[in-house]
Scaffold this motif. Structure first.
Motif, short mmCIF file in Angstrom:
data_model
loop_
_atom_site.label_atom_id
_atom_site.label_comp_id
_atom_site.label_asym_id
_atom_site.label_seq_id
_atom_site.Cartn_x
_atom_site.Cartn_y
_atom_site.Cartn_z
N SER A 31 0.83 -1.21 0.00
CA SER A 31 0.00 0.00 0.00
C SER A 31 0.86 1.26 0.00
CB SER A 31 -0.92 0.01 1.22
OG SER A 31 -1.72 -1.16 1.26
N ALA A 34 -3.68 5.58 2.37
CA ALA A 34 -4.81 5.00 3.08
C ALA A 34 -5.70 6.12 3.60
CB ALA A 34 -4.34 4.12 4.23
N ALA A 45 0.38 5.24 4.55
CA ALA A 45 0.12 3.81 4.40
C ALA A 45 0.77 3.00 5.51
CB ALA A 45 0.63 3.34 3.03
N ASP A 103 -2.46 -4.61 -1.90
CA ASP A 103 -2.44 -3.22 -1.45
C ASP A 103 -3.84 -2.84 -0.98
OD1 ASP A 103 -3.97 -2.25 -3.67
OD2 ASP A 103 -2.16 -2.04 -4.88
#
Length: 325
Positions: A31, A34, A45, A103
């Motif tokens: 990732s 977020a 992330a 991810d």
């Protein structure tokens, strides 16, 4: 110790749930951004990995930083083998590992890491279908906090031919299609039509007569271009396969190969394919889908449009319906 085999380059949530805890398996969280589930605000992330949770046992990869070559002119350019070996060993990946990547977005960053690993000679690498979002929707367990990577053993990397394309490769394709260098063609209206392979009555992306198909993974709007920006649009002669068109909403599962059937030029196994986007991220998602469908001659233009635009004479085209009258 025998290797853990993969059923496919794309594994299901159930397959991963059944194999969590296997010492031969390395799960990588790729990732890059977020959203805080409480405030709805963006968060880092890595913070999300630590605080809001991740798949149990998954190690965090700082994908946007670690999986690129420092100082490269068009980031995030893929890392060289020496840097990549350091990054992978730090994640606990070695010659015995089976790697599953996911991810928290739509899979494009996981696909980028998958492509880098496969291009570097690793075979047992897969994407998690549905990613972290699908894992959560299915009610599978999560854990918080950091995961200490296992100690990596020997790791052997080798660059595979045919997985990456350069600006020079794309220029050769256009030069061959036009019968003239792209610098000459862009300054000559009659020859520019040859380079583009498009006319006002043919706005859909007709292919010029060359063996390699150029595939743009950007959205339809980005592919069409902005009439106010002559350096927007796409490389002449490209087919548009938006990465998001290959995903099922809202599960974020990759659609079956049938989703590609509407793009016959891209799935013709006799024609090599080069995918590109803005920076080489979405392009790897489209390239992954093509490989999953069985196309074996697919390369990713790593610099993509960022590198292409660096030459002010490199041609770009917009869809005829989008041009000012």
């Amino acid at each position: 110790m025998s290797h853990l085999p993969l059923p496919s380059p794309l594994v299901s949530l159930e397959w991963l749930a059944d194999h969590l805890g296997d010492q031969r398996l390395v799960v990588v969280d790729a990732s890059t951004s977020a959203t805080n589930p409480v405030t709805g605000m963006p968060m880092g992330a890595h913070d999300a990995y630590l605080i809001t949770g991740h798949i149990p046992g998954a190690v965090y990869a700082d994908t946007a930083d670690s999986f690129r070559e420092p100082g490269a002119p068009f980031p995030p350019a893929r890392p060289g083998l020496e840097r990549l070996e350091q990054v992978l060993r730090a994640l606990g990946i070695d010659n015995t590992s089976t790697v599953v990547i996911y991810d928290s977005a739509f899979g494009q960053w996981a696909a980028r890491v998958w492509w880098i690993l496969r291009a570097a000679g690793l075979d047992r690498v897969a994407l998690l279908n549905g990613g972290l979002s699908g894992w959560r929707q299915a009610g599978h367990p999560e854990e918080r906090g950091d995961t200490e990577p296992r100690l990596a053993g020997e790791l052997t990397l080798r660059e595979r031919d045919g997985w990456w394309a350069t600006t020079a490769d794309v220029r050769r394709i256009l030069d061959g299609a036009a019968g003239v260098s792209v610098e000459v063609a862009v300054n000559n209206d009659s020859e520019a039509t040859l380079v583009c392979g498009l006319t006002a009555s043919d706005p859909g992306g007709a292919q010029p007569h060359h063996e390699t198909t150029l595939v743009c993974g950007l959205s339809g709007q980005a592919f069409a271009g902005n009439p106010g920006d002559p350096r927007s649009g796409h490389i002449p002669g490209s087919v548009n396969i938006p990465f998001e068109s290959l995903l099922e909403v809202p599960s974020r599962h990759l659609l079956s190969g049938a989703a590609l059937d509407r793009y016959p030029a891209a799935i013709d196994p006799r024609r090599p394919v080069i995918t590109y986007c803005e920076h080489g991220i979405l392009a790897t998602g489209v390239a992954f889908a093509l490989r999953l469908r069985g196309h074996r001659d697919v390369a990713v233009y790593d610099g993509s449009l960022a590198a292409w635009r660096a030459n002010p004479l490199a041609p770009l085209t917009q869809l005829a319906a989008n041009l000012p009258h």
